[in-house]
Design a protein around this motif. Sequence first.
Motif, PDB file in Angstrom:
ATOM      1  N   ILE A 160     -90.796   3.356  48.233  1.00 44.37           N
ATOM      2  CA  ILE A 160     -91.218   3.485  49.620  1.00 44.37           C
ATOM      3  C   ILE A 160     -90.406   4.604  50.266  1.00 44.37           C
ATOM      4  CG2 ILE A 160     -91.853   1.059  49.750  1.00 44.37           C
ATOM      5  CD1 ILE A 160     -89.366   0.598  51.467  1.00 44.37           C
ATOM      6  N   ALA A 161     -91.043   5.302  51.183  1.00 43.48           N
ATOM      7  CA  ALA A 161     -90.401   6.446  51.830  1.00 43.48           C
ATOM      8  C   ALA A 161     -89.609   5.974  53.042  1.00 43.48           C
ATOM      9  CB  ALA A 161     -91.450   7.467  52.253  1.00 43.48           C
ATOM     10  N   LEU A 162     -88.325   6.319  53.065  1.00 42.04           N
ATOM     11  CA  LEU A 162     -87.469   6.011  54.208  1.00 42.04           C
ATOM     12  C   LEU A 162     -86.870   7.301  54.742  1.00 42.04           C
ATOM     13  CD1 LEU A 162     -85.485   2.896  52.890  1.00 42.04           C
ATOM     14  CD2 LEU A 162     -87.491   2.899  54.383  1.00 42.04           C
ATOM     15  N   PHE A 167     -82.493   4.913  55.114  1.00 45.64           N
ATOM     16  CA  PHE A 167     -82.000   4.650  53.755  1.00 45.64           C
ATOM     17  C   PHE A 167     -80.501   4.354  53.776  1.00 45.64           C
ATOM     18  CE2 PHE A 167     -80.075   5.918  49.768  1.00 45.64           C
ATOM     19  CZ  PHE A 167     -80.838   5.199  48.857  1.00 45.64           C
ATOM     20  N   GLU A 168     -79.745   5.132  54.525  1.00 43.85           N
ATOM     21  CA  GLU A 168     -78.301   4.932  54.564  1.00 43.85           C
ATOM     22  C   GLU A 168     -77.943   3.596  55.208  1.00 43.85           C
ATOM     23  OE1 GLU A 168     -76.849   8.449  56.493  1.00 43.85           O
ATOM     24  OE2 GLU A 168     -77.768   9.735  54.974  1.00 43.85           O
ATOM     25  N   LEU A 169     -78.729   3.189  56.204  1.00 44.36           N
ATOM     26  CA  LEU A 169     -78.499   1.893  56.846  1.00 44.36           C
ATOM     27  C   LEU A 169     -78.794   0.756  55.870  1.00 44.36           C
ATOM     28  CD1 LEU A 169     -77.797   0.258  59.346  1.00 44.36           C
ATOM     29  CD2 LEU A 169     -80.153   0.587  60.149  1.00 44.36           C
ATOM     30  N   LEU A 170     -79.907   0.847  55.135  1.00 44.23           N
ATOM     31  CA  LEU A 170     -80.239  -0.178  54.148  1.00 44.23           C
ATOM     32  C   LEU A 170     -79.190  -0.221  53.041  1.00 44.23           C
ATOM     33  CD1 LEU A 170     -82.168  -2.301  53.033  1.00 44.23           C
ATOM     34  CD2 LEU A 170     -83.459  -0.449  51.939  1.00 44.23           C
ATOM     35  N   THR A 171     -78.713   0.944  52.618  1.00 49.00           N
ATOM     36  CA  THR A 171     -77.686   0.995  51.579  1.00 49.00           C
ATOM     37  C   THR A 171     -76.408   0.315  52.056  1.00 49.00           C
ATOM     38  OG1 THR A 171     -78.578   3.051  50.668  1.00 49.00           O
ATOM     39  CG2 THR A 171     -76.296   2.531  50.133  1.00 49.00           C
ATOM     40  N   ASP A 203     -80.055   0.317  66.834  1.00 41.61           N
ATOM     41  CA  ASP A 203     -81.116  -0.657  67.068  1.00 41.61           C
ATOM     42  C   ASP A 203     -82.494  -0.088  66.741  1.00 41.61           C
ATOM     43  OD1 ASP A 203     -79.233  -2.525  68.023  1.00 41.61           O
ATOM     44  OD2 ASP A 203     -79.311  -1.631  70.014  1.00 41.61           O
ATOM     45  N   VAL A 204     -82.729   1.143  67.168  1.00 43.80           N
ATOM     46  CA  VAL A 204     -84.034   1.766  66.932  1.00 43.80           C
ATOM     47  C   VAL A 204     -84.241   2.021  65.440  1.00 43.80           C
ATOM     48  CG1 VAL A 204     -85.441   3.802  67.380  1.00 43.80           C
ATOM     49  CG2 VAL A 204     -84.138   2.777  69.233  1.00 43.80           C
ATOM     50  N   LEU A 209     -86.616   0.508  60.199  1.00 40.36           N
ATOM     51  CA  LEU A 209     -86.391   0.096  58.814  1.00 40.36           C
ATOM     52  C   LEU A 209     -87.099  -1.227  58.526  1.00 40.36           C
ATOM     53  CD1 LEU A 209     -84.998   0.175  56.042  1.00 40.36           C
ATOM     54  CD2 LEU A 209     -82.967  -0.824  57.142  1.00 40.36           C
ATOM     55  N   ARG A 210     -86.932  -2.181  59.405  1.00 38.15           N
ATOM     56  CA  ARG A 210     -87.594  -3.479  59.212  1.00 38.15           C
ATOM     57  C   ARG A 210     -89.106  -3.307  59.124  1.00 38.15           C
ATOM     58  NH1 ARG A 210     -83.806  -6.758  63.498  1.00 38.15           N
ATOM     59  NH2 ARG A 210     -82.793  -8.171  62.018  1.00 38.15           N
ATOM     60  N   ARG A 211     -89.658  -2.477  59.994  1.00 35.35           N
ATOM     61  CA  ARG A 211     -91.103  -2.272  60.003  1.00 35.35           C
ATOM     62  C   ARG A 211     -91.587  -1.646  58.693  1.00 35.35           C
ATOM     63  NH1 ARG A 211     -91.144   0.261  64.150  1.00 35.35           N
ATOM     64  NH2 ARG A 211     -91.414   2.415  63.496  1.00 35.35           N
ATOM     65  N   ARG A 212     -90.845  -0.670  58.192  1.00 31.76           N
ATOM     66  CA  ARG A 212     -91.250  -0.015  56.936  1.00 31.76           C
ATOM     67  C   ARG A 212     -91.197  -0.992  55.761  1.00 31.76           C
ATOM     68  NH1 ARG A 212     -91.543   5.642  57.367  1.00 31.76           N
ATOM     69  NH2 ARG A 212     -90.669   6.435  59.324  1.00 31.76           N
ATOM     70  N   LEU A 213     -90.162  -1.818  55.718  1.00 30.73           N
ATOM     71  CA  LEU A 213     -90.050  -2.806  54.643  1.00 30.73           C
ATOM     72  C   LEU A 213     -91.181  -3.832  54.745  1.00 30.73           C
ATOM     73  CD1 LEU A 213     -86.180  -3.429  54.614  1.00 30.73           C
ATOM     74  CD2 LEU A 213     -87.509  -2.069  52.973  1.00 30.73           C
ATOM     75  N   HIS A 214     -91.483  -4.266  55.963  1.00 36.10           N
ATOM     76  CA  HIS A 214     -92.548  -5.238  56.174  1.00 36.10           C
ATOM     77  C   HIS A 214     -93.894  -4.659  55.748  1.00 36.10           C
ATOM     78  CE1 HIS A 214     -94.926  -8.433  58.013  1.00 36.10           C
ATOM     79  NE2 HIS A 214     -95.636  -7.498  58.614  1.00 36.10           N
ATOM     80  N   GLU A 215     -94.171  -3.415  56.141  1.00 34.47           N
ATOM     81  CA  GLU A 215     -95.444  -2.787  55.791  1.00 34.47           C
ATOM     82  C   GLU A 215     -95.578  -2.613  54.283  1.00 34.47           C
ATOM     83  OE1 GLU A 215     -95.322   0.775  58.060  1.00 34.47           O
ATOM     84  OE2 GLU A 215     -95.981  -0.182  59.937  1.00 34.47           O
ATOM     85  N   ALA A 216     -94.475  -2.226  53.634  1.00 36.67           N
ATOM     86  CA  ALA A 216     -94.512  -2.045  52.184  1.00 36.67           C
ATOM     87  C   ALA A 216     -94.751  -3.378  51.479  1.00 36.67           C
ATOM     88  CB  ALA A 216     -93.212  -1.408  51.696  1.00 36.67           C
ATOM     89  N   ALA A 217     -94.097  -4.440  51.967  1.00 36.05           N
ATOM     90  CA  ALA A 217     -94.275  -5.761  51.365  1.00 36.05           C
ATOM     91  C   ALA A 217     -95.695  -6.266  51.572  1.00 36.05           C
ATOM     92  CB  ALA A 217     -93.273  -6.736  51.961  1.00 36.05           C
TER      93      ALA A 217
END
Length: 245
Positions: A160-162, A167-171, A203-204, A209-217
């Motif tokens: 998935i594209a971040l 990406f750094e926040l998820l890492t 926060d933004v 990030l949450r939205r991208r992960l949710h959409e990918a899932a």
Amino acid sequence: MPAPAPQDRTRVLVIEDDDTIGRHLETGLRGSGYSCTWCRTGASGLAQIGNNPQDVVLLDLGLPDTDGIDIARQLRSRFPDLLIVILTARSDEIDVIAGLDAGADDYLVKPFSLTVLLARLRAHLRRRPTGTPPDETPIRLGDLTVDPAARRCLIAGNEIALRPKEFELLTALAQHAGTAVSRETLMAQVWDENWFGPTKTLDVTMASLRRRLHEAAASSPVPPRLPAITTLRGHGYRLDLADQD
């Protein structure tokens, strides 16, 4: 006193139609050792960067010929490594999210201090990737894989594209999975250890990030097992581990 040396080769393109702000930015950036070019329209900015590569773009959203969001999308598509900072009078969260989703790395709401802008530029430029550490191994949490060395995020094997900060926040969360991570720690690790501005950027970016992960899932044929990002009010966030088989 001569201008500081660290930024003397950093090329900054300002796309801003307001004469007062444009001149202020141009003078301040050049006085701080940056190479600066100022354009007043989106079209002239795109033409300028097409002929003369830039390291940073400071982009106004309220341009006379087009919306800056469209310019941000074009810049990100054409120049993946470009540092894009939006300068805007639009302070609503939906506008900030739209700007970041369009490819911006950061935003500042007008009126802003030149000192704060310069500090943010230094922070971003210090953190620009200069090489991939050879010892960073992939982190697997359920069906989520975060590969810091390759800068890849996969869900059930599908990449998935971040955006870089997403990406750094998820890492940062994945490296401390199951542990509470404070806002201050995340700001220091993902943005800069000397960050002194508001943390709304966190926060933004987290919401995006949450939205991208949710959409990918949601698009996966089989519901993947993903860790949840839990908000710890008054403290920070925690990446709760997915069930492991």
